[in-house]
Structures are given as C-alpha cells and as structure tokens.
Design an enzyme around this catalytic site. Structure first.
Site, mmCIF file in Angstrom:
data_model
loop_
_atom_site.group_PDB
_atom_site.id
_atom_site.type_symbol
_atom_site.label_atom_id
_atom_site.label_comp_id
_atom_site.label_asym_id
_atom_site.label_seq_id
_atom_site.Cartn_x
_atom_site.Cartn_y
_atom_site.Cartn_z
ATOM 1 N N GLU A 143 -65.362 -16.072 104.498
ATOM 2 C CA GLU A 143 -64.354 -15.386 104.932
ATOM 3 C C GLU A 143 -64.600 -14.463 106.350
ATOM 4 O O GLU A 143 -64.832 -13.371 106.175
ATOM 5 C CB GLU A 143 -63.585 -14.384 104.094
ATOM 6 C CG GLU A 143 -62.628 -14.920 103.152
ATOM 7 C CD GLU A 143 -61.746 -13.942 102.592
ATOM 8 O OE1 GLU A 143 -61.842 -12.807 102.499
ATOM 9 O OE2 GLU A 143 -60.830 -14.505 101.993
ATOM 10 N N GLU A 314 -59.248 -20.217 97.876
ATOM 11 C CA GLU A 314 -58.942 -19.255 96.887
ATOM 12 C C GLU A 314 -57.413 -19.128 96.767
ATOM 13 O O GLU A 314 -56.870 -18.402 97.710
ATOM 14 C CB GLU A 314 -59.603 -17.877 97.260
ATOM 15 C CG GLU A 314 -60.993 -18.223 97.658
ATOM 16 C CD GLU A 314 -61.685 -16.538 97.891
ATOM 17 O OE1 GLU A 314 -60.915 -15.617 98.061
ATOM 18 O OE2 GLU A 314 -63.034 -16.670 98.423
#
Ligand code: GLA
Ligand code: GLA
Length: 652
Positions: A143, A314
């Site tokens: 991320e 995710e």
C-alpha cells in the site's frame, strides 16, 4: 477462472497451528495465500544475519497443502536496526517532524540508502523463493501512500527534488518562468536553492506544488521499479503486483501499473463509506452495506491499472479497526462484494485476514476466523462463494470494453489541490457522482487515462481534467466518441498557468468556449439551471462562458441571469457548472441518448453489469428486487427475484 485466497501471518501464530491452518484454507476452497510483507525484522535480525528457516517451513506447509503462495517484499516495514544505522531513511512530515519507528511505512522514498536496502532485501527474498514451485506470484511493498507516506520533507527529498527540477527545466530561468517566481519575489538563482513546499507563510506557487507532487510520484515509480527488476531477475516467469489502495491519488497509478504484471487493490467498503463526503442520512442508509459503486469503481479502475489483469489482494471480512467508526457489514456482504469483484473483471479475491489478531494494533479487525479459531461470519460466506463458483463456465472471459469512458488524470487531481478555490470542491466526489449516475442506469464504464486509446468509445466524459492536454484534445477530435467536458477542463496549462486563449485552452478545438469568470459557491447559494423547462439547484462551481455554440441550458440566478450553463455541437458539450444530483441525472440521460448508449432505470440499490457472456444483477438493498432477466436466459446462480444482499447470474 476465478480464485480465492487469504492473507496469512505465520509469524504471528505458534508453528504447531500452521499445518491445520493450511488444511482448513484448502478445505474452505482457497487457492492463494499471501505472506511475508511485514516479516523483515524476523528474517534479517541484523544486517546480513538471516533466519529463513521458519518462512521456509511455512511456505512448504502451505504449498504442500495445495496452496499457491504470493510472496511479498517487506519494504513497507524497515527493521529497527536499519533505522538506527541510518536515521535519515525516516520520512519527515509537512510540519518538519521526523516520523519515527514503531508502526510501519516509516521510510522516505528519496533515501538512496533505503532504496538500496529495499532492493537488497527484495533480492534476498527472490533468490530464496524465486524458483520455489509453491511461490507463484510476488507483491512489492504494501500500500504505497497509506497514512500519507508519499510526501516527505526530508533533506534527501529536497536534494532529490532539486535534481529532478534540474532535469525537467535544464535552466533556472525556465523554472522561474514556469513557477511564476516574479510574482512575490520568489526568484531562485540556482537549483540548489529550491525549497520544498512545506512550512511556508502562505501557499506556495501552484506550479511549485504540482511539480513537487509530480516528483514525489516519480520517486514511487522509481522505488517500485527497482524492486520489480530484481524480483523479475531472480523469480523469472512469476507475475509481480503491488496492492494499491482504493481512492489514493498521491502518485500516478498508471505509471506504477505499467511496471507490473497485474494490479491488485485493497477493498474496505465500510471505512470508505465513513470517510466519504456523503450526507449523514445517506450514510445511515448505507451504513452496513457501503456504497454499491465504491468497490465497483475501484474494481474498474484497477482493471485498467493492471491492463486487464487485477485482483483484490485484501477484502474486508467484517469490521475493520482504522476508520472513524467501524461498523459491522451486514451478513452476506462479503459474499456480495466477492461476486461484485468478479463481475467487474477481478480474477482473484484474497481476504484480509485469515485469523483476527490477538495482539498489537489491529485487534479489532475481523478475520475469517476469530482469535480462538472459531469460524467468523466471513468464513461461511467464503465457503458459500467457493461452492457457487462451480456454476461458472470454464475459461477466463474478461470484460468487454465498455461504451462509455471516464477520464481520470492523476496530475489534474494534484492541480485541483494546488489551487483549490473552493473549500468543498472535490474531484474525487465529482468522479464518483458520474460513475454512480451511469451505474444507476445499468451502463458499464471504463476508467481511462489521458494517454489511453479512446477511439472505440461512444461517449467519453472528462469530469475535471484540469490540465490542458493538446494530444488528448487531438485524440478526442479524431475519435468517433461524443465528448462531455465539465467545468474546469483545460483551465490550466501543464505549468499551472491560465491558457493564452483562456480555459478550456486546447480543448476549445472541440467546442468553442471561453471561460471569462469562475465562482466557487456554497450549497445555500440559491442558483439554478434551467434544463428542458425544469429548474434544478446548482452550487459548488459556476462559470460565466462566452460561446457561439448552441445553448442547451441556462443559469437562473439573481446574478448574470440566463448566462449559458450547457453548450455544445454535434461532437462535444461543455458544462459551465459542477452538475450533480437531479441535474446530473438529467444530463446523463441526455448524454446517453445523444451518444446512442442504451440505458435502463435501476432502483438505487440494484446494479447490473456484464463480464463476457455473463450478466449479473446485485441487490444491495433490504427489500426483494425483481430483475428483468430475459425469458430465453439461462440462470446460473440465484433467481430473478433477488433477495436482499443477494445476486443473480445469467447468460443468454
Ligand atoms: C492582500 C495582499 C495583496 C493580494 C491581495 C489579494 O491585500 O496585500 O498582495 O494578495 O490580498 O486579495
Ligand atoms: C491495509 C493494510 C493491511 C491491514 C489492513 C487493515 O489494507 O495493507 O496490512 O493493515 O489495512 O484493514
């Protein structure tokens, strides 16, 4: 093919649990397991001293059980010994504070030393597992951009920024011209005098800010590419990805995506709802389902970032821990989001995480299992999806290109932020308004960048591509598409100046408009637009334009009453305001009719879409929805009367 997976942290659980975990993952119907992204300090206890044995065993257990492993490079969490050895790898916040060790993402993209260590540890991982038959894909870092970590105001960043500027401008005179430093005596004599744009008394030159954001984005691209290269070297033939965040626009995702084999993104619809700018009433209605179009939009965006190949790395399985409030999704939502992802072209959905953590920061974050190993709600929903997947025809049909495209230009997002002009102006919300309004009419949409081929679209919408782009204007002029330009399009040159011919600059070749004045307006302003004999409230952004094109709508206001609000010709329309709500509904209906794109009227909670030969209808509401499934269709899953938070899949 559609597959499921899970994020797993063997290092957080006693080793005797791994075998059973792996077994249960396989029994649940999972194919992929992601590991390793926060394991650096456990694998390299001090520089050059490695303990791979535990990860070797974990990979072996998972692989032998039948799972394919996604191995992640661990650069999102540099170990303490490295920080102590080189404190200047830490990032510096805009207020000048060093952001310390103790969580994660504590690195500055401009630290050469850090990049070297990140590449070194990525190489060690890849040498160790590159040829391991169980390791079938790689993720770089974790991320980029989480917790505002793209922008650092360190000495390293300053020096790198100065070097970047010297390459971009060649001479300091060129920089002074571009930044307009004649304005407040901001002139620089040399590149090594240039400051970072933080901690100033007033705002910096918008060009200074825009260049800093371009620079910071390029630093991410460079950092990512260095790791991709070394992973490809030692793990040839294994696809490489990064797990992007939904809605982050701090760097150019197209450019990072170009260096990857596929894109992936992390889907947390509950937190996205809480952090959205919708009003409280609407949020309350969607509290436990989230906005139907939020995950859909990101699925479409990351399908483009991955050039047709995308995963969810995710997927939220229950309540999370990091939003202002962390509500539980309704039962059934995890299954619905999973199918929604598939419908929008996603090939693999991995859930975050296998088991809820008993310790550290994310104790309130759900997993598929509770900390004591009992199955949590998502476990049952994943089991259901895994069984239902059997109805899918074999082969991996992707999405066909849509007929409508929305242009997302990252640099224009930075441009909007560098001269905001109105406190509540939001490019992100504008984009989502367009996406939602089109989706509510059953219209599939592609998200495209200004550099993309647009020749085949019927309708191309530029929500607020602020930066003038002659190549894009030319491409649009040559395409068969009908074009809509919203207010602010082409209002700045690439150097953040007002175009010589006034906005929309080069886009004026599509529609003859000159923007003579702009206003940012509060919601209570009371202005209206009259469109087809009806009055609709308008606020946020209004322009006074001069145009000899046909006038399609006018402002109704005590100020410059009757001035043109929508003008156009047979190729391109220009809207002189930020159309939203009922006004946008009418505009979109008109645009679709004009472009010959079929539309249907869906209820607020129903969405339909298509992947290959498969048609999907999703019911996000809490009442039964009757879907118009054609009589000749073969229903593969569900039924035409779709229960709350359920779906139907058919083919014709
Ligand atoms: C102040 C300053 C001017 C200018 C104006 C803009 O008055 O003195 O230099 O910035 O604001 O309104
Ligand atoms: C992000 C991170 C994960 C985890 C989740 C929690 O997506 O990538 O490591 O922190 O958030 O929702």
């Amino acid at each position: 093919m559609f597959e499921l997976g899970v994020c797993y942290y063997p290092e957080q659980w006693p080793e005797h649990m791994w075998q059973r975990d792996a077994q249960r993952m396989v029994e649940l119907g999972l194919s992929w397991v992601r590991v390793g992204e926060f394991a650096w300090s456990l694998l390299e206890e001090e520089e050059g001293v490695f303990d791979w044995a535990w990860l070797d065993r974990a990979v072996d257990i998972l692989g032998t059980a039948g799972l394919k492993v996604v191995m992640c490079t661990p650069s999102a969490a540099p170990p303490k010994w490295l920080v102590d050895q080189h404190p200047d790898i830490l990032p510096v916040a805009a207020d000048g504070q060093v952001r310390k060790f103790g969580a994660r993402r504590h690195y500055c993209f401009s630290s050469d030393i850090y990049r070297e260590h990140a590449v070194r540890i990525a190489a060690e991982y890849a040498k160790r597992y590159g040829a391991n038959p169980f390791v079938q894909a790689w993720q770089i870092d974790n991320e980029y951009g989480d917790h505002d970590t793209i922008h650092s105001y360190s000495e390293n960043a300053k020096k790198a920024f100065q070097r970047w500027l010297a390459v971009r401008y060649q001479t300091i005179e060129a920089l002074n011209d571009a930044w307009g430093t004649a304005f407040w005596s901001m002139k620089y004599n040399r590149f090594d005098q240039v400051e970072l744009p933080n901690g100033l008394v007033e705002e910096p030159s918008p060009t200074h800010l825009l260049d800093y954001q371009r620079f910071a984005s390029d630093e991410v691209v460079r950092f990512n590419r260095a790791q991709v290269d070394v992973v490809r070297k030692y793990a040839p033939g294994r696809p490489v990805t990064h797990n992007f965040m939904g809605h982050n626009v701090d760097f150019d995702h197209y450019k990072v995506g170009d260096d990857l084999d596929f894109a992936s993104w992390d889907s947390y619809p509950m937190g996205a709802l809480v952090h959205s700018r919708m009003d409280d009433q609407e949020k309350a209605r969607l509290l436990r389902t989230g906005m139907p179009d939020q995950p859909a939009f990101n699925n479409d965006l990351y399908r483009r970032i991955g050039q047709g190949r995308a995963w969810i790395m995710e997927q939220q399985p229950g309540p999370v821990n990091w939003a202002e409030h962390n509500q539980s999704p309704h039962d059934g939502m995890v299954r619905l989001w999973t199918w929604l992802a598939f419908a929008h072209g996603i090939d693999v959905v991995c859930y975050f995480r296998w088991r809820q953590s008993r310790f550290a920061q994310e104790q309130f974050h759900a997993g598929l299992l509770l900390p004591n190993d009992d199955a949590d709600q998502a476990y049952y929903e994943v089991a259901q999806v895994a069984k239902e997947m059997a109805v899918l025809p074999s082969g991996n049909a992707g999405r066909a290109p849509a007929r409508v495209a929305l242009v997302l230009d990252y640099a224009s997002r930075w441009a909007a932020g560098s001269l905001p002009q109105g406190a509540d102006y939001s490019s992100a919300r504008n984009m989502m308004n367009w996406y939602q309004t089109l989706s509510a009419r059953g219209v599939d949409v592609d998200i495209v960048g200004p550099q993309d081929d647009m020749a085949a679209y019927d309708l191309v919408i530029l929500p607020d591509v602020i930066l003038e782009d002659g190549d894009l204007a030319e491409k649009l002029a040559l395409s068969k598409a009908k074009i809509y330009l919203s207010a602010r399009t082409g209002s700045k040159t690439q150097n953040m100046h007002i175009p010589d011919n006034l906005p929309p600059g080069e886009f004026a070749r599509l529609v003859n408009v000159k923007v003579k004045r702009v206003e940012s307006l509060p919601d209570y302003c009371g202005d209206h637009i009259e469109l087809d004999g009806q009055n609709y409230p308008v606020g946020n952004w209004r322009e006074c334009i001069e145009s000899d094109e046909a006038i399609l709508a006018r402002f109704k206001s005590d100020h410059r009453d009757q001035s043109p609000a929508l003008v156009g010709n047979d190729k391109c329309w220009y809207g002189a305001a930020n159309f939203s709500g009922a006004l946008l509904d009418v505009l979109v209906d008109k645009l679709l009719l004009w472009a010959g794109v079929p539309a249907v009227q869906l209820s607020a909670d129903v969405r339909i879409t298509q992947r290959g030969e498969l048609h999907f209808a999703f019911n996000f509401g809490d009442r039964m929805a009757e879907i118009d499934v054609p009589a000749e269709a073969e229903i593969l899953l569900g039924q035409a009367k779709v229960a709350p938070r359920d779906l139907v899949i058919w083919r014709i």
